[in-house]
Design a protein around this motif. Sequence first.
Motif, PDB file in Angstrom:
ATOM      1  N   CYS A 126       4.067  19.040  -2.226  1.00 25.22           N
ATOM      2  CA  CYS A 126       2.744  19.600  -1.662  1.00 25.22           C
ATOM      3  C   CYS A 126       1.696  19.338  -2.838  1.00 25.22           C
ATOM      4  N   ALA A 127       1.979  19.726  -4.014  1.00 25.39           N
ATOM      5  CA  ALA A 127       0.984  19.896  -5.031  1.00 25.39           C
ATOM      6  C   ALA A 127       0.619  18.546  -5.363  1.00 25.39           C
ATOM      7  N   GLY A 128       1.605  17.439  -5.244  1.00 27.14           N
ATOM      8  CA  GLY A 128       1.575  16.259  -5.928  1.00 27.14           C
ATOM      9  C   GLY A 128       0.663  15.403  -4.746  1.00 27.14           C
ATOM     10  N   PHE A 129       1.012  15.668  -3.619  1.00 26.12           N
ATOM     11  CA  PHE A 129       0.536  14.998  -2.185  1.00 26.12           C
ATOM     12  C   PHE A 129      -1.153  15.522  -2.092  1.00 26.12           C
ATOM     13  N   LEU A 130      -1.235  16.573  -2.702  1.00 22.65           N
ATOM     14  CA  LEU A 130      -2.711  17.138  -2.819  1.00 22.65           C
ATOM     15  C   LEU A 130      -3.430  16.373  -4.003  1.00 22.65           C
ATOM     16  N   ALA A 131      -2.871  16.632  -4.878  1.00 28.02           N
ATOM     17  CA  ALA A 131      -3.688  15.945  -6.091  1.00 28.02           C
ATOM     18  C   ALA A 131      -4.085  14.207  -5.904  1.00 28.02           C
ATOM     19  N   ALA A 132      -2.895  13.557  -5.196  1.00 35.83           N
ATOM     20  CA  ALA A 132      -2.883  12.164  -5.074  1.00 35.83           C
ATOM     21  C   ALA A 132      -3.624  11.788  -3.661  1.00 35.83           C
ATOM     22  N   SER A 133      -4.202  12.790  -2.803  1.00 36.66           N
ATOM     23  CA  SER A 133      -4.667  12.485  -1.577  1.00 36.66           C
ATOM     24  C   SER A 133      -6.110  11.537  -1.582  1.00 36.66           C
ATOM     25  N   PRO A 134      -6.816  11.826  -2.798  1.00 35.80           N
ATOM     26  CA  PRO A 134      -8.114  10.848  -2.546  1.00 35.80           C
ATOM     27  C   PRO A 134      -7.736   9.405  -2.854  1.00 35.80           C
ATOM     28  N   TYR A 135      -6.427   9.265  -3.819  1.00 32.17           N
ATOM     29  CA  TYR A 135      -5.896   7.821  -3.828  1.00 32.17           C
ATOM     30  C   TYR A 135      -5.334   7.488  -2.522  1.00 32.17           C
ATOM     31  N   VAL A 136      -4.643   8.278  -1.812  1.00 32.55           N
ATOM     32  CA  VAL A 136      -3.979   7.890  -0.558  1.00 32.55           C
ATOM     33  C   VAL A 136      -5.002   7.425   0.412  1.00 32.55           C
ATOM     34  N   VAL A 137      -6.130   8.106   0.698  1.00 37.19           N
ATOM     35  CA  VAL A 137      -7.021   8.044   1.571  1.00 37.19           C
ATOM     36  C   VAL A 137      -7.731   6.698   1.308  1.00 37.19           C
ATOM     37  N   TYR A 138      -8.036   6.519  -0.019  1.00 34.77           N
ATOM     38  CA  TYR A 138      -8.813   5.063  -0.558  1.00 34.77           C
ATOM     39  C   TYR A 138      -7.920   4.157   0.003  1.00 34.77           C
ATOM     40  N   GLN A 139      -6.517   4.019  -0.485  1.00 37.35           N
ATOM     41  CA  GLN A 139      -5.640   2.897  -0.278  1.00 37.35           C
ATOM     42  C   GLN A 139      -5.671   2.577   1.370  1.00 37.35           C
ATOM     43  N   LEU A 140      -5.494   3.573   2.310  1.00 36.69           N
ATOM     44  CA  LEU A 140      -5.336   3.611   3.633  1.00 36.69           C
ATOM     45  C   LEU A 140      -6.571   2.810   3.939  1.00 36.69           C
ATOM     46  N   PHE A 141      -7.642   3.363   3.663  1.00 38.73           N
ATOM     47  CA  PHE A 141      -9.034   3.025   4.181  1.00 38.73           C
ATOM     48  C   PHE A 141      -9.060   1.444   3.760  1.00 38.73           C
ATOM     49  N   ARG A 142      -8.694   1.158   2.570  1.00 40.45           N
ATOM     50  CA  ARG A 142      -8.897  -0.218   2.057  1.00 40.45           C
ATOM     51  C   ARG A 142      -7.958  -1.064   2.914  1.00 40.45           C
ATOM     52  N   PHE A 143      -6.906  -0.593   3.356  1.00 39.10           N
ATOM     53  CA  PHE A 143      -5.868  -1.428   4.103  1.00 39.10           C
ATOM     54  C   PHE A 143      -6.610  -1.890   5.627  1.00 39.10           C
ATOM     55  N   VAL A 144      -7.405  -0.962   6.237  1.00 40.23           N
ATOM     56  CA  VAL A 144      -7.831  -0.951   7.443  1.00 40.23           C
ATOM     57  C   VAL A 144      -9.246  -1.460   7.301  1.00 40.23           C
ATOM     58  N   SER A 145      -9.948  -1.312   6.494  1.00 35.95           N
ATOM     59  CA  SER A 145     -11.399  -1.783   6.362  1.00 35.95           C
ATOM     60  C   SER A 145     -11.819  -3.237   6.571  1.00 35.95           C
ATOM     61  N   PRO A 146     -10.655  -4.156   6.115  1.00 38.29           N
ATOM     62  CA  PRO A 146     -11.177  -5.850   6.493  1.00 38.29           C
ATOM     63  C   PRO A 146     -11.290  -5.920   7.969  1.00 38.29           C
ATOM     64  N   VAL A 162       1.019  -1.258   0.135  1.00 40.91           N
ATOM     65  CA  VAL A 162       0.135   0.067  -0.162  1.00 40.91           C
ATOM     66  C   VAL A 162       0.857   1.229  -0.049  1.00 40.91           C
ATOM     67  N   LEU A 163       1.917   1.436   0.964  1.00 42.46           N
ATOM     68  CA  LEU A 163       2.778   2.388   0.935  1.00 42.46           C
ATOM     69  C   LEU A 163       3.542   2.570  -0.388  1.00 42.46           C
ATOM     70  N   LEU A 164       4.017   1.667  -1.092  1.00 49.85           N
ATOM     71  CA  LEU A 164       4.738   1.628  -2.232  1.00 49.85           C
ATOM     72  C   LEU A 164       3.836   2.392  -3.304  1.00 49.85           C
ATOM     73  N   ARG A 165       2.559   1.802  -3.465  1.00 51.02           N
ATOM     74  CA  ARG A 165       1.677   2.423  -4.230  1.00 51.02           C
ATOM     75  C   ARG A 165       1.403   3.837  -4.096  1.00 51.02           C
ATOM     76  N   VAL A 166       1.057   4.189  -2.903  1.00 44.59           N
ATOM     77  CA  VAL A 166       0.839   5.553  -2.530  1.00 44.59           C
ATOM     78  C   VAL A 166       1.892   6.481  -2.730  1.00 44.59           C
ATOM     79  N   PHE A 167       3.275   5.969  -2.446  1.00 44.55           N
ATOM     80  CA  PHE A 167       4.424   6.917  -2.619  1.00 44.55           C
ATOM     81  C   PHE A 167       4.630   7.002  -4.446  1.00 44.55           C
ATOM     82  N   ALA A 168       4.445   6.059  -4.991  1.00 44.34           N
ATOM     83  CA  ALA A 168       4.608   6.053  -6.492  1.00 44.34           C
ATOM     84  C   ALA A 168       3.491   7.039  -7.169  1.00 44.34           C
ATOM     85  N   VAL A 169       2.274   7.053  -6.582  1.00 38.93           N
ATOM     86  CA  VAL A 169       1.234   7.832  -7.097  1.00 38.93           C
ATOM     87  C   VAL A 169       1.595   9.288  -6.849  1.00 38.93           C
ATOM     88  N   ILE A 170       2.036   9.653  -5.411  1.00 40.00           N
ATOM     89  CA  ILE A 170       2.337  10.900  -5.140  1.00 40.00           C
ATOM     90  C   ILE A 170       3.754  11.533  -5.958  1.00 40.00           C
TER      91      ILE A 170
END
Length: 274
Positions: free
Chosen positions: A97-117, A20-28
Amino acid sequence: MGREEEKQSFWDHLDVLRGVLLRVFAVILLCGIVAFVFKEELFAFVLAPKYPGFVTYGVIADLCASFGIPYEMKTDVALINTGLAQQFIIHMKTAFCAGFLAASPYVVYQLFRFVSPALYARERKYAVGIVTSAYVMFITGAALSYLVIFPMTFQFLGTYQVSEDVVNMISLESYMSTMVMLSLCMGIVCEMPVLAWMLAKAGLLTPSMLVTYRRHAIVAILIAAAIITPTSDVFTLMLVSVPMCLLYEASITVAKLAARTVRASELKSETLGS
């Protein structure tokens, strides 16, 4: 439906988290690189509040004119650079900062997907609402800071002089750090209704408590607004304090709704138990 039946070891969870962290970092990183390449567009947006033609100044001037309130538009303030590599470093930080802001929906989704199970179906339903609301409110607060609070603060402090002999020379680093700080502060302030909902659901906060301390909260909001935008006119103070007061009133309404759902759940449990 309960929790995920498939049991995983600690190392399995750790391996999933690493993915999850690798995918998040790559998108950011990808979004940051795109923002870095489009330097002109990025800084045209970031530096827009320093120009007299910024949209907020025109709206405020029109509102003041309609109410007969004098409003003096200050001239734009020149920014300077004080370090050899400072502009390049700020360019990289801003792009990140702009990249993190643009990728923030994906970051939130990935982290929630990891915790939700690990959540029950009912818990997952509430968690989706809370996470979505918290994200939307934070973005709303950051936008409010960019459009209203930071421009007003910069216009006042950037043109304030103790003497005509002292010329303001605002550094780019000071400009950027102030913008980021105010955006974070307003983003956190706008989490007030979400926090009220969570505390009310947990039974740690009641609507009556918020109503009782309303006057105290309004005084605290006015003081905070005066600190955030230390301008000399009442209009700007109200422009900042009114949204914060509305957030407090929204927190009362949200707390009432949360209290009703808690009471309804308790009544349902008692009915089923009897």
